[in-house]
Design a protein around this motif. Structure first.
Motif, PDB file in Angstrom:
ATOM      1  N   TYR A 299       0.859  -1.201  -0.057  1.00 56.47           N
ATOM      2  CA  TYR A 299       0.058   0.053   0.314  1.00 56.47           C
ATOM      3  C   TYR A 299       0.867   1.208   0.169  1.00 56.47           C
ATOM      4  O   TYR A 299       0.483   2.423  -0.517  1.00 56.47           O
ATOM      5  CB  TYR A 299      -0.906  -0.123   1.323  1.00 56.47           C
ATOM      6  CG  TYR A 299      -1.920  -0.885   1.069  1.00 56.47           C
ATOM      7  CD1 TYR A 299      -2.852  -0.705   0.037  1.00 56.47           C
ATOM      8  CD2 TYR A 299      -1.961  -2.124   1.892  1.00 56.47           C
ATOM      9  CE1 TYR A 299      -4.365  -1.626   0.216  1.00 56.47           C
ATOM     10  CE2 TYR A 299      -2.914  -3.073   1.645  1.00 56.47           C
ATOM     11  CZ  TYR A 299      -4.069  -3.035   0.762  1.00 56.47           C
ATOM     12  OH  TYR A 299      -5.130  -3.597   0.642  1.00 56.47           O
ATOM     13  N   GLY A 300       2.122   1.015   0.582  1.00 56.37           N
ATOM     14  CA  GLY A 300       3.057   2.312   0.513  1.00 56.37           C
ATOM     15  C   GLY A 300       2.507   3.086   1.729  1.00 56.37           C
ATOM     16  O   GLY A 300       2.058   2.780   2.675  1.00 56.37           O
ATOM     17  N   SER A 301       2.747   4.421   1.658  1.00 55.27           N
ATOM     18  CA  SER A 301       2.419   5.377   2.814  1.00 55.27           C
ATOM     19  C   SER A 301       0.986   6.113   2.365  1.00 55.27           C
ATOM     20  O   SER A 301       0.923   6.332   1.438  1.00 55.27           O
ATOM     21  CB  SER A 301       3.520   6.616   2.662  1.00 55.27           C
ATOM     22  OG  SER A 301       3.259   7.508   3.508  1.00 55.27           O
ATOM     23  N   VAL A 305      -1.217  10.371  -0.021  1.00 51.37           N
ATOM     24  CA  VAL A 305      -2.297   9.912  -0.601  1.00 51.37           C
ATOM     25  C   VAL A 305      -3.181   9.187   0.250  1.00 51.37           C
ATOM     26  O   VAL A 305      -2.806   7.988   0.569  1.00 51.37           O
ATOM     27  CB  VAL A 305      -1.732   8.946  -1.745  1.00 51.37           C
ATOM     28  CG1 VAL A 305      -2.610   8.400  -2.825  1.00 51.37           C
ATOM     29  CG2 VAL A 305      -0.481   9.838  -2.394  1.00 51.37           C
ATOM     30  N   PRO A 306      -4.352   9.476   0.118  1.00 52.07           N
ATOM     31  CA  PRO A 306      -5.315   8.665   1.023  1.00 52.07           C
ATOM     32  C   PRO A 306      -5.483   7.317   0.405  1.00 52.07           C
ATOM     33  O   PRO A 306      -5.809   7.109  -0.751  1.00 52.07           O
ATOM     34  CB  PRO A 306      -6.558   9.343   0.930  1.00 52.07           C
ATOM     35  CG  PRO A 306      -6.218  10.662   0.634  1.00 52.07           C
ATOM     36  CD  PRO A 306      -5.012  10.628  -0.156  1.00 52.07           C
ATOM     37  N   LEU A 313      -4.992  -1.116  -3.957  1.00 53.63           N
ATOM     38  CA  LEU A 313      -5.915  -2.324  -3.540  1.00 53.63           C
ATOM     39  C   LEU A 313      -4.607  -3.517  -3.691  1.00 53.63           C
ATOM     40  O   LEU A 313      -3.877  -3.552  -4.713  1.00 53.63           O
ATOM     41  CB  LEU A 313      -6.998  -2.621  -4.459  1.00 53.63           C
ATOM     42  CG  LEU A 313      -8.261  -1.777  -4.499  1.00 53.63           C
ATOM     43  CD1 LEU A 313      -9.427  -2.369  -5.484  1.00 53.63           C
ATOM     44  CD2 LEU A 313      -8.828  -1.891  -2.994  1.00 53.63           C
ATOM     45  N   ASN A 314      -4.823  -4.391  -2.907  1.00 50.27           N
ATOM     46  CA  ASN A 314      -3.999  -5.696  -2.982  1.00 50.27           C
ATOM     47  C   ASN A 314      -4.948  -6.927  -2.530  1.00 50.27           C
ATOM     48  O   ASN A 314      -5.539  -6.980  -1.604  1.00 50.27           O
ATOM     49  CB  ASN A 314      -2.849  -5.375  -1.937  1.00 50.27           C
ATOM     50  CG  ASN A 314      -1.686  -4.616  -2.506  1.00 50.27           C
ATOM     51  OD1 ASN A 314      -0.801  -4.830  -3.350  1.00 50.27           O
ATOM     52  ND2 ASN A 314      -2.013  -3.063  -2.089  1.00 50.27           N
ATOM     53  N   GLY A 349      -6.749   2.771   7.381  1.00 50.48           N
ATOM     54  CA  GLY A 349      -7.650   3.591   6.145  1.00 50.48           C
ATOM     55  C   GLY A 349      -7.366   3.087   4.799  1.00 50.48           C
ATOM     56  O   GLY A 349      -7.871   3.712   3.915  1.00 50.48           O
ATOM     57  N   VAL A 350      -6.667   2.144   4.606  1.00 45.72           N
ATOM     58  CA  VAL A 350      -6.601   1.345   3.258  1.00 45.72           C
ATOM     59  C   VAL A 350      -7.739   0.382   2.813  1.00 45.72           C
ATOM     60  O   VAL A 350      -8.268  -0.086   3.933  1.00 45.72           O
ATOM     61  CB  VAL A 350      -5.245   0.597   3.043  1.00 45.72           C
ATOM     62  CG1 VAL A 350      -3.711   1.541   3.214  1.00 45.72           C
ATOM     63  CG2 VAL A 350      -4.905  -0.628   3.937  1.00 45.72           C
ATOM     64  N   ALA A 351      -7.751  -0.067   1.795  1.00 52.75           N
ATOM     65  CA  ALA A 351      -8.946  -0.592   1.334  1.00 52.75           C
ATOM     66  C   ALA A 351      -8.414  -2.094   0.924  1.00 52.75           C
ATOM     67  O   ALA A 351      -7.660  -2.205   0.157  1.00 52.75           O
ATOM     68  CB  ALA A 351      -9.674  -0.165   0.164  1.00 52.75           C
TER      69      ALA A 351
END
Length: 555
Positions: A299-301, A305-306, A313-314, A349-351
């Motif tokens: 996902y990175g940082s 970037v929200p 997506l992973n 907050g990642v999807a």
């Protein structure tokens, strides 16, 4: 693509038969809020979208040659989503992922020879443009499989690269004068498969096999060409890319240097920034077949970037394993444990991108021996978890594997009807249908209220009707250690609360009290035999039949 290319109706009557006639044993109430997952950040369209994976060759043939094509897929778009929320005949998915459609010498398309040309059997660039237009008109997005870890050994780039050490494209691939003898990185303790292959007196790197040499993405010209191609297809209407073998992009040495390198992560940041600059709402989906801590890093940082500045997506391979193993074992505890591990590793907050199976795996219907109650539970779990779930074509009708132990058997033609040709073709299918087509087909199940297809449609509509189910956070009730017959959680967003309870066991169970505020419970989806949700005010109770699901909005 997975490591090693050659590796290998849910009904009320069934629920009633599985339910115990004696009073169900109570499930001890877990500690509330044992795991909390934050809702995805931002307002990107893909945060809670349902994707449908399509192998174009196997979906619908339009011209009788036995091979599915883009015009055939266009003719079936109303089945996937007709664009009218008031109708209930369509499946109701939000986006399509097309497995490789670029020119290739292979049936699967993962060895590309021309990234600007569509596979002749599938149609033309104009057909793909029309597909995007028609999908968009119905409210669906389209993403393409973009295979940039490697090309075909027949690609003109490689042919030129291999022609001479002085070739202008020599450094588009990785060459050595002698064989470094690196083994494939996904099973280093046991692998005997070499990744360096001889051509014209030198050795080139191809992690999967000699017919698919790896591009040298450290070469600036290669990076720029990859970005140019991404721009080309985004401008033609594509909404993003699924990125094959994303872990293996840039190697810095043998062993650990062949996967998950810092250089690979740096490139994905660069590529993602480029894609956002061309089409800000485009999505990138990473195939990083690994364990949770490794997947989380892609996902990175999230600082600027929200949702992450690498791949927003992973695919969640570890969660897929836990869901299927848990259903077979009759316990939701492993899924709860995995949700805890995700909370501890994923950036807030990642999807997520959950799924059951894909084109590289034995289909879920085969893994469950066509047990319709297990298939129904798997659908319910997938479509109530946070993130953007991916369905594999045919999964919604219980399509199983073909007879052979090969990849083709995981990618057999879509069974639309029980008739000859299966509604897929008027000719001879490119590959034989999987067994069970008499009942595992769209026409038969479309007319049956208790079918697996009807269940998928109902679950998708429940999901579409609740923003908390689509994009909300999750608070888990199930203990994260040891087995548990149930998986219970509440999905929340902006004041909306949706309680979800799944019974993984093959006996009826009582659940509760569950500490969720509210005084009324509106059923969004409940299986036959699920008791009314009672208690209220932080003490909700219910009873569920074997492998049953209940979903309620609490107010």
């Amino acid at each position: 693509m997975r490591p090693l290319r050659g590796l290998s109706l849910f009904s009320a009557a069934l629920l009633s038969a599985c339910a115990s006639s004696s009073p169900p044993p109570p499930v001890p109430p877990p500690s509330p809020g044992s795991v909390t997952l934050a809702p995805p950040a931002g307002d990107a369209w893909y945060r809670g979208a349902v994707f449908y994976e399509v192998f174009v060759r196997s979906f619908q043939d339009s011209n009788g040659d036995g091979v599915g094509d883009l015009p055939g897929l266009i003719s079936r778009l109303d089945y996937l989503n007709d664009g009218n929320p008031a109708t209930t005949d369509d499946l109701g998915v939000d986006a399509l992922w097309l497995m490789p459609v670029f020119a290739s010498p292979s049936y699967h398309g993962y060895d590309v020879v021309d990234y600007e040309r569509i596979q002749t059997a599938y149609g033309t660039a104009e057909d793909l443009q029309k597909l995007c237009d028609e999908a968009h008109r119905r409210g669906m997005r389209v993403i393409l499989d973009f295979v940039i870890n490697h090309t075909s050994s027949s690609h003109p780039w490689f042919v030129e690269s291999a022609s001479s050490p002085r070739s202008a494209k020599r450094d588009w691939y990785s060459w050595r004068d002698t064989n470094p003898a690196w083994k494939q990185p996904w099973d280093l303790a046991y692998s005997t498969t070499d990744t360096w292959h001889e051509r014209n007196g030198a050795y080139y790197y191809g992690v999967f096999w000699g017919g698919m040499p790896d591009l040298n993405v450290q070469t600036v010209a290669v990076r720029e060409e990859v970005k140019r191609l991404a721009t080309l297809w985004l401008q033609r209407g594509v909404d993003g890319f699924r990125l094959d073998a994303a872990r293996y992009l840039i190697e810095t040495g043998g062993g650990a240097g062949q996967a998950d390198t810092a250089e690979t992560h740096a490139f994905w940041k660069e590529f993602s920034a480029h894609v956002r600059s061309v089409k800000p709402d485009a999505v990138l989906v990473g195939e990083n077949w690994s364990e949770t801590p490794s997947v989380a890093k892609y996902y990175g940082s999230t600082a600027q970037v929200p949702g992450g500045d690498e791949l927003p997506l992973n695919f969640n391979f570890p969660l897929s394993t836990r869901v299927l193993e848990g259903i077979n074992a009759g316990s939701g505890g492993g899924v709860a444990t995995k949700l805890l591990e995700m909370r501890n590793n994923y950036p807030a907050g990642v999807a997520d991108a959950p799924f059951l199976t894909n084109h590289d795996m034995v289909r879920v219907a085969t893994q469950f021996s066509n047990d319709t109650s297990k298939l129904g539970l798997a659908a319910a779990v997938l479509l109530t978890l946070p993130g953007a779930p991916f369905l594999y074509y045919g999964e919604e009708v219980g399509l199983g594997n073909g007879a052979a132990n090969n990849d083709e058997s995981k990618r057999t033609p879509m069974p639309w009807t029980a008739a000859a040709g299966g509604g897929f073709t008027t000719g001879t299918p490119w590959y034989g249908f999987a067994s069970g087509r008499e009942t595992a087909n769209v026409e038969t199940q479309k007319a049956a209220p208790g079918s697996l297809l009807s269940r998928y449609k109902a679950l998708l509509r429940a999901r579409q009707g609740s923003e908390a189910l689509r994009t909300g956070g999750l608070r888990l009730f199930t203990p994260t250690t040891g087995p548990s017959p149930t998986l219970a959680f509440v999905r929340t967003l902006d004041g909306e609360q949706v309680l979800v309870v799944h019974n993984f066991s093959n006996a009826q169970v009582s659940v509760g009290p569950l500490e969720v505020e509210g005084t009324t419970a509106e059923p969004l989806f409940t299986d036959t035999g699920v008791s009314q949700l009672t208690g209220g005010s932080g003490a909700w109770k219910t009873s569920l039949p074997a492998r049953g699901t209940g979903i309620w909005r609490l107010q």
